[in-house]
Design a protein around this motif. Structure first.
Motif, short mmCIF file in Angstrom:
data_model
loop_
_atom_site.label_atom_id
_atom_site.label_comp_id
_atom_site.label_asym_id
_atom_site.label_seq_id
_atom_site.Cartn_x
_atom_site.Cartn_y
_atom_site.Cartn_z
N ILE A 163 0.84 -1.21 0.00
CA ILE A 163 0.00 0.00 0.00
C ILE A 163 0.88 1.26 0.00
CG2 ILE A 163 -2.16 -1.01 0.87
CD1 ILE A 163 -1.65 0.14 3.58
N ARG A 214 1.93 1.59 -3.56
CA ARG A 214 0.77 2.16 -4.26
C ARG A 214 0.68 3.67 -4.04
NH1 ARG A 214 -3.95 3.81 -4.77
NH2 ARG A 214 -5.39 2.87 -6.27
N ALA A 215 0.95 4.09 -2.78
CA ALA A 215 0.91 5.53 -2.46
C ALA A 215 1.96 6.29 -3.26
CB ALA A 215 1.11 5.73 -0.96
N THR A 220 -16.83 -6.48 -0.17
CA THR A 220 -15.90 -6.19 0.93
C THR A 220 -14.57 -5.67 0.41
OG1 THR A 220 -16.93 -7.94 2.24
CG2 THR A 220 -14.77 -7.19 2.97
N VAL A 221 -14.01 -6.36 -0.59
CA VAL A 221 -12.71 -5.88 -1.10
C VAL A 221 -12.86 -4.51 -1.78
CG1 VAL A 221 -11.48 -8.09 -1.24
CG2 VAL A 221 -12.83 -7.37 -3.18
N LEU A 255 -12.81 -1.95 0.92
CA LEU A 255 -11.45 -1.73 1.43
C LEU A 255 -10.63 -0.90 0.45
CD1 LEU A 255 -10.69 -5.28 2.94
CD2 LEU A 255 -11.19 -3.18 4.20
N PHE A 256 -10.77 -1.20 -0.85
CA PHE A 256 -10.01 -0.43 -1.84
C PHE A 256 -10.47 1.03 -1.91
CE2 PHE A 256 -8.05 -4.32 -3.31
CZ PHE A 256 -6.82 -3.87 -3.76
N GLN A 277 -11.32 2.81 0.54
CA GLN A 277 -10.60 3.47 1.64
C GLN A 277 -9.16 3.78 1.22
OE1 GLN A 277 -12.09 3.98 4.80
NE2 GLN A 277 -13.96 3.26 3.86
N ILE A 278 -8.54 2.81 0.52
CA ILE A 278 -7.16 3.01 0.05
C ILE A 278 -7.11 4.14 -0.98
CG2 ILE A 278 -5.20 1.92 -1.14
CD1 ILE A 278 -6.10 -0.78 0.09
N PHE A 279 -8.08 4.17 -1.89
CA PHE A 279 -8.13 5.24 -2.90
C PHE A 279 -8.25 6.61 -2.21
CE2 PHE A 279 -10.58 2.25 -6.07
CZ PHE A 279 -9.44 1.50 -6.23
N ALA A 335 -7.36 7.47 0.83
CA ALA A 335 -6.10 7.84 1.49
C ALA A 335 -5.07 8.30 0.46
CB ALA A 335 -5.58 6.65 2.29
N SER A 336 -5.08 7.67 -0.71
CA SER A 336 -4.12 8.04 -1.77
C SER A 336 -4.41 9.44 -2.30
CB SER A 336 -4.19 7.04 -2.93
OG SER A 336 -3.93 5.73 -2.47
N ILE A 393 -3.16 11.97 0.20
CA ILE A 393 -1.70 12.16 0.17
C ILE A 393 -1.31 13.04 -1.02
CG2 ILE A 393 -0.71 10.22 -1.17
CD1 ILE A 393 1.15 9.64 1.07
N LEU A 428 0.04 0.63 -11.31
CA LEU A 428 -0.88 0.74 -10.18
C LEU A 428 -1.89 -0.42 -10.18
CD1 LEU A 428 -1.27 3.03 -7.96
CD2 LEU A 428 -3.29 3.66 -9.22
N VAL A 464 -0.22 -3.47 -8.82
CA VAL A 464 -0.09 -3.40 -7.36
C VAL A 464 -1.45 -3.65 -6.70
CG1 VAL A 464 0.54 -1.91 -5.40
CG2 VAL A 464 1.94 -1.91 -7.46
N ILE A 476 -2.26 -6.49 -3.92
CA ILE A 476 -2.89 -6.20 -2.63
C ILE A 476 -4.13 -7.08 -2.46
CG2 ILE A 476 -4.10 -4.43 -1.25
CD1 ILE A 476 -2.26 -2.31 -2.59
N LEU A 477 -4.92 -7.18 -3.54
CA LEU A 477 -6.14 -8.00 -3.52
C LEU A 477 -5.83 -9.44 -3.11
CD1 LEU A 477 -9.18 -8.43 -4.25
CD2 LEU A 477 -8.44 -8.86 -6.59
N ILE A 524 -4.83 -9.56 0.63
CA ILE A 524 -5.89 -9.40 1.64
C ILE A 524 -6.79 -10.63 1.66
CG2 ILE A 524 -5.82 -6.87 1.89
CD1 ILE A 524 -8.29 -6.61 0.26
N PRO A 569 5.33 6.29 1.85
CA PRO A 569 4.95 7.67 2.18
C PRO A 569 3.69 7.83 3.02
CG PRO A 569 4.40 7.22 -0.11
CD PRO A 569 5.13 6.00 0.40
N PHE A 570 2.89 6.79 3.19
CA PHE A 570 1.71 6.96 4.04
C PHE A 570 2.14 7.20 5.49
CE2 PHE A 570 -1.46 4.50 1.22
CZ PHE A 570 -2.17 5.65 0.91
N THR A 621 -2.43 6.73 8.98
CA THR A 621 -3.21 6.34 7.80
C THR A 621 -3.17 4.83 7.59
OG1 THR A 621 -2.68 8.44 6.76
CG2 THR A 621 -3.50 6.73 5.30
N LEU A 629 -6.25 2.06 7.79
CA LEU A 629 -6.58 1.10 6.72
C LEU A 629 -6.57 -0.34 7.27
CD1 LEU A 629 -4.56 2.64 3.73
CD2 LEU A 629 -7.04 2.67 4.04
#
Lengths: 96, 96
Positions: free
Chosen positions: A24, A27-28, A70-71, A74-75, A77-79, A81-82, A85, B13, B16, B20-21, B24, B65-66, B70, B74
């Motif tokens: 992650i 990814r960021a 569900t996934v 979760l993604f 939330q990741i989007f 946060a990205s 940033i 991206l 990645v 991640i998928l 998890i 960088p997160f 953060t 997550l």
């Protein structure tokens, strides 16, 4: 099952957690780079079509056991946060 | 930067995202196994001490960088989803 077996599963889980953590963050870094490209190209950072495409690709590739909803949650939330940033980067750039 | 460069970053991206998928989901499978061990051992599924330890380990290993807050946020979402999948298992077991 014994406590030893539980400990072994937990060790494995910790390893997976750290792999997720690294990914992650990777990814960021990529999202930040994309944000910079968009700045120079005059494009908006939030792109609902691109986000939809990513979620569709995730749905197509989800083998479970997590449900696709569900996934995708979760993604999202990741989007989010990205995107935050990228916005932080922009604020810092404006302060220079 | 050109559109080609943007497309290349987006392809990266997407790769990645899929990594991640898979992780998890691997994590969900491990959490399910742990849930089953706990059932036979008579332990509670939600374990705040264990969750705190996992969050501490994540904080220690976060290279950015997160921000740590953060990534911890997550991961809490991932923990919550994992707990839900264990509870679903339990409900299904009770219906058999």
């Amino acid at each position: 099952m014994s406590n030893e077996q539980l400990d072994a599963l937990r060790d494995e889980l910790d390893k997976v957690n750290l792999q997720i953590l690294d990914l992650i963050n990777e990814r960021a870094s990529l999202a930040k780079k994309i944000g910079q490209v968009k700045d120079t190209g005059g494009k908006n950072r939030f792109d609902p079509v691109r986000e939809r495409n990513m979620l569709d690709l995730i749905a197509e590739n989800n083998k479970g056991p997590f449900e696709t909803s569900t996934v995708q949650h979760l993604f999202k939330q990741i989007f989010k946060a990205s995107l935050e940033i990228q916005e932080d980067d922009n604020r810092k750039a404006l302060l220079v």
